[in-house]
Design an enzyme around this catalytic site. Structure first.
Site, PDB file in Angstrom:
ATOM      1  N   SER A 182       0.834  -1.201   0.000  1.00  0.00           N
ATOM      2  CA  SER A 182       0.000   0.000   0.000  1.00  0.00           C
ATOM      3  C   SER A 182       0.875   1.260   0.000  1.00  0.00           C
ATOM      4  O   SER A 182       1.665   1.464  -0.924  1.00  0.00           O
ATOM      5  CB  SER A 182      -0.964  -0.040   1.178  1.00  0.00           C
ATOM      6  OG  SER A 182      -1.989   0.906   1.029  1.00  0.00           O
TER       7      SER A 182
ATOM      8  N   ASP B 168     -10.096  -3.718  -5.206  1.00  0.00           N
ATOM      9  CA  ASP B 168      -9.290  -2.688  -4.559  1.00  0.00           C
ATOM     10  C   ASP B 168      -9.319  -1.437  -5.429  1.00  0.00           C
ATOM     11  O   ASP B 168      -9.035  -1.512  -6.627  1.00  0.00           O
ATOM     12  CB  ASP B 168      -7.848  -3.192  -4.416  1.00  0.00           C
ATOM     13  CG  ASP B 168      -6.917  -2.226  -3.700  1.00  0.00           C
ATOM     14  OD1 ASP B 168      -7.342  -1.102  -3.366  1.00  0.00           O
ATOM     15  OD2 ASP B 168      -5.758  -2.604  -3.478  1.00  0.00           O
TER      16      ASP B 168
ATOM     17  N   HIS C 173      -8.119  -5.037  -0.731  1.00  0.00           N
ATOM     18  CA  HIS C 173      -6.917  -4.367  -0.224  1.00  0.00           C
ATOM     19  C   HIS C 173      -6.631  -4.835   1.198  1.00  0.00           C
ATOM     20  O   HIS C 173      -7.493  -4.780   2.070  1.00  0.00           O
ATOM     21  CB  HIS C 173      -7.128  -2.852  -0.238  1.00  0.00           C
ATOM     22  CG  HIS C 173      -5.871  -2.085   0.005  1.00  0.00           C
ATOM     23  ND1 HIS C 173      -5.035  -1.701  -1.005  1.00  0.00           N
ATOM     24  CD2 HIS C 173      -5.307  -1.628   1.160  1.00  0.00           C
ATOM     25  CE1 HIS C 173      -4.010  -1.030  -0.509  1.00  0.00           C
ATOM     26  NE2 HIS C 173      -4.151  -0.978   0.809  1.00  0.00           N
TER      27      HIS C 173
END
Length: 312
Positions: free
Chosen positions: A154, A252, A282
């Site tokens: 991320s 995501d 995610h």
């Protein structure tokens, strides 16, 4: 395909504990809520774990060093996710242990400065400084300096990509591979143009509203989102960067920008493995205890890294 049933059930559980960051009063409150989340009861054992403090551009940077064995091997500089605002060494302890064992190398997990107290480019500056320190101390750490990996998930995937670009542009250290797990690649004006931002706007744990909240904490000015060291996809050239593996999740909002970065790397002549995890969301990558999609993605990622390191 639809959301994986196991993933859907897990999202319901996570949303009861994980802070809805766009609805909290402050970053401090978000961090406190995140720290209260249940931790995995079992973590992979490694030979040694050591907390250290290393020099940084604005003071010392806490790092945690994971050694899977006494033998020298590759090195991994790891940057945790959390939108540049939350999470820390403890939240991603299991991820770092898994990396150390899967790659047979020393992992240096970096507790970079967080926003909004420390806005861009503080996190990127710390990430690069920690990578230089790791390379400079390769002998002490038992790391083969020719097999140095940057990795992150991320926001941490953003930092890994930024570090790879800085290392290329600033004469080192040499990076052998970059592992980017659902990386946040575009914080600029084009961020809303990716179809996955509309398809997965809400309902899959990470929402577009969450992303915008994180972005507001991290960037002082919208113009900063156009800088390559905030948005790696904005770089004028991606040629000469290290081989990469990009892992994305079907459900995501960051899916398409991660894959766009992978394709841009390929177009620049960089060897890339791109894996989209079907039916996943995610945050899924480190949930192998309950998600088969996580196990599959880990296999792809670790095979890609190990394969490249054998050729290094």
């Amino acid at each position: 395909m639809p959301i994986d049933p196991s993933a859907a059930a897990l999202i319901e559980e996570l949303e009861q504990d994980f802070p809805a960051v766009d609805q909290v009063g402050s970053a401090t409150e978000a961090r406190q809520l995140a720290k209260q989340m249940p931790r995995a009861p079992d973590v992979e054992p490694v030979a040694e774990v050591t907390d250290r403090r290393i020099p940084g551009p604005a003071g010392e940077i806490p790092v945690r060093v994971y050694r899977p064995s006494v033998e020298a091997g590759p090195g991994v500089v790891y940057f945790h996710g959390g939108g540049f605002v939350i999470c820390d060494l403890d939240s991603h302890d299991g991820a770092a242990r898994r990396l150390a064992n899967a790659l047979g190398g020393v992992v240096v997990s970096v507790d970079y400065r967080l926003a909004p107290e420390h806005r861009w480019p503080a996190a990127a500056d710390d990430a690069y400084a920690a990578t230089r320190w790791t390379a400079d101390h390769a002998d002490e750490l038992g790391i083969d300096p020719d097999r140095l990996v940057v990795a992150g998930d991320s926001a941490g995937g953003n930092l890994a990509a930024v570090v790879a670009q800085r290392a290329r542009d600033r004469g080192g250290p040499p990076i052998a591979f970059q592992l980017l797990v659902y990386p946040w690649i575009d914080l600029g004006a084009t961020r809303s143009e990716y179809p996955s931002q509309r398809e997965n706007e809400a309902g899959y744990f990470l929402s577009v509203a969450h992303l915008e909240w994180y972005r507001q904490q991290y960037l002082t000015d919208d113009a900063h989102g156009e800088e390559p060291h905030a948005s790696p996809i904005k770089a004028s050239s991606l040629a000469g960067l290290p081989p990469a593996c990009v892992i994305t999740a079907e459900m995501d909002p960051l899916r398409d920008e991660g894959e766009a970065y992978g394709r841009a790397l390929e177009a620049a002549g960089v060897p890339v493995t791109i894996h989209r995890a079907p039916g996943m969301f995610h945050g899924f990558f480190n949930m192998d205890a309950v998600l088969d999609g996580s196990k599959d993605a880990q296999r792809v990622a670790f095979d890609a890294v190990n394969g490249a390191l054998r050729r290094a």
